[in-house]
Design a protein around this motif. Sequence first.
Motif, mmCIF file in Angstrom:
data_model
loop_
_atom_site.group_PDB
_atom_site.id
_atom_site.type_symbol
_atom_site.label_atom_id
_atom_site.label_comp_id
_atom_site.label_asym_id
_atom_site.label_seq_id
_atom_site.Cartn_x
_atom_site.Cartn_y
_atom_site.Cartn_z
ATOM 1 N N ASP A 29 0.289 -1.376 3.866
ATOM 2 C CA ASP A 29 0.151 -0.241 2.962
ATOM 3 C C ASP A 29 -0.522 -0.666 1.657
ATOM 4 O O ASP A 29 -1.462 -0.017 1.185
ATOM 5 C CB ASP A 29 1.516 0.388 2.689
ATOM 6 C CG ASP A 29 1.406 1.645 1.866
ATOM 7 O OD1 ASP A 29 0.873 2.646 2.378
ATOM 8 O OD2 ASP A 29 1.854 1.617 0.700
ATOM 9 N N ARG A 52 -4.342 0.708 1.118
ATOM 10 C CA ARG A 52 -4.512 1.665 0.011
ATOM 11 C C ARG A 52 -5.545 1.133 -0.990
ATOM 12 O O ARG A 52 -6.384 1.896 -1.478
ATOM 13 C CB ARG A 52 -3.188 1.918 -0.695
ATOM 14 C CG ARG A 52 -2.458 3.063 -0.128
ATOM 15 C CD ARG A 52 -1.188 3.417 -0.853
ATOM 16 N NE ARG A 52 -0.254 3.948 0.110
ATOM 17 C CZ ARG A 52 -0.424 5.066 0.787
ATOM 18 N NH1 ARG A 52 -1.481 5.794 0.577
ATOM 19 N NH2 ARG A 52 0.449 5.467 1.673
ATOM 20 N N ALA A 99 -8.914 1.619 0.651
ATOM 21 C CA ALA A 99 -9.319 3.027 0.651
ATOM 22 C C ALA A 99 -9.724 3.480 -0.757
ATOM 23 O O ALA A 99 -10.716 4.208 -0.924
ATOM 24 C CB ALA A 99 -8.195 3.900 1.196
ATOM 25 N N ARG A 100 -8.976 3.044 -1.748
ATOM 26 C CA ARG A 100 -9.290 3.397 -3.140
ATOM 27 C C ARG A 100 -10.671 2.852 -3.519
ATOM 28 O O ARG A 100 -11.509 3.571 -4.070
ATOM 29 C CB ARG A 100 -8.233 2.845 -4.094
ATOM 30 C CG ARG A 100 -8.475 3.187 -5.550
ATOM 31 C CD ARG A 100 -7.435 2.569 -6.487
ATOM 32 N NE ARG A 100 -6.068 2.854 -6.077
ATOM 33 C CZ ARG A 100 -5.215 1.953 -5.558
ATOM 34 N NH1 ARG A 100 -5.583 0.690 -5.402
ATOM 35 N NH2 ARG A 100 -3.994 2.292 -5.213
ATOM 36 N N VAL A 160 -0.888 3.396 9.097
ATOM 37 C CA VAL A 160 -0.974 3.149 7.654
ATOM 38 C C VAL A 160 -2.416 3.327 7.173
ATOM 39 O O VAL A 160 -2.663 3.930 6.123
ATOM 40 C CB VAL A 160 -0.444 1.741 7.306
ATOM 41 C CG1 VAL A 160 -0.733 1.373 5.864
ATOM 42 C CG2 VAL A 160 1.054 1.656 7.590
ATOM 43 N N GLU A 217 -3.351 7.024 7.011
ATOM 44 C CA GLU A 217 -2.676 7.674 5.879
ATOM 45 C C GLU A 217 -3.351 7.305 4.554
ATOM 46 O O GLU A 217 -3.621 8.171 3.716
ATOM 47 C CB GLU A 217 -1.203 7.267 5.850
ATOM 48 C CG GLU A 217 -0.411 7.941 4.754
ATOM 49 C CD GLU A 217 1.046 7.522 4.767
ATOM 50 O OE1 GLU A 217 1.546 7.132 3.697
ATOM 51 O OE2 GLU A 217 1.680 7.583 5.843
ATOM 52 N N ALA A 218 -3.625 6.025 4.371
ATOM 53 C CA ALA A 218 -4.278 5.574 3.143
ATOM 54 C C ALA A 218 -5.675 6.175 3.026
ATOM 55 O O ALA A 218 -6.075 6.634 1.949
ATOM 56 C CB ALA A 218 -4.348 4.048 3.111
ATOM 57 N N GLU A 276 -5.556 9.830 2.034
ATOM 58 C CA GLU A 276 -5.187 9.979 0.624
ATOM 59 C C GLU A 276 -6.399 9.858 -0.298
ATOM 60 O O GLU A 276 -6.475 10.528 -1.332
ATOM 61 C CB GLU A 276 -4.136 8.936 0.248
ATOM 62 C CG GLU A 276 -3.677 9.010 -1.190
ATOM 63 C CD GLU A 276 -2.639 7.952 -1.541
ATOM 64 O OE1 GLU A 276 -2.584 7.579 -2.726
ATOM 65 O OE2 GLU A 276 -1.895 7.494 -0.645
ATOM 66 N N PHE A 277 -7.349 9.011 0.084
ATOM 67 C CA PHE A 277 -8.506 8.760 -0.777
ATOM 68 C C PHE A 277 -9.792 9.396 -0.261
ATOM 69 O O PHE A 277 -10.882 9.115 -0.753
ATOM 70 C CB PHE A 277 -8.691 7.253 -0.994
ATOM 71 C CG PHE A 277 -7.612 6.663 -1.855
ATOM 72 C CD1 PHE A 277 -7.705 6.730 -3.241
ATOM 73 C CD2 PHE A 277 -6.485 6.094 -1.277
ATOM 74 C CE1 PHE A 277 -6.692 6.220 -4.040
ATOM 75 C CE2 PHE A 277 -5.466 5.576 -2.069
ATOM 76 C CZ PHE A 277 -5.573 5.645 -3.454
#
Length: 127
Positions: A31, A35, A38-39, A67, A70-71, A74-75
């Motif tokens: 995660d 994340r 992805a960011r 995971v 999902e990440a 989100e981005f």
Amino acid sequence: MIWEPDYDMPAYFRAVAGHEKFGERCARCYDLRLRATARTASERGFGVITTTLLISPYQDQQLIVAVGEEAAAEFGVDFFFENFRRGWSERGRLAKEHNLYRQAYCGCIFSEWERYDQNASTRQRGG
């Protein structure tokens, strides 16, 4: 490819604190890393992310995909999954042939400890 030279060990320890068992800490590590990926992808205009962890037979591919998706969502990017494990034996052969370093653990301090300490998994379970 974007190479991130900074391994933020304090952030990793905060993420896995109290979750040192194999599956728990891996989920939190996936995660944290995905994340961040992805960011960065979103900030730099890339539409898709993936991870080299998908080649390892020691990693939980289903969890990585869950995971990662999902990440990515989100981005606002996509997560690319391919079962790169099909290349595992060829990777090993080529690494040996070219005398390349082959790490026998994922890279976290816990897996390094488990790799080199014969009794690590017994002590970790409280045995």
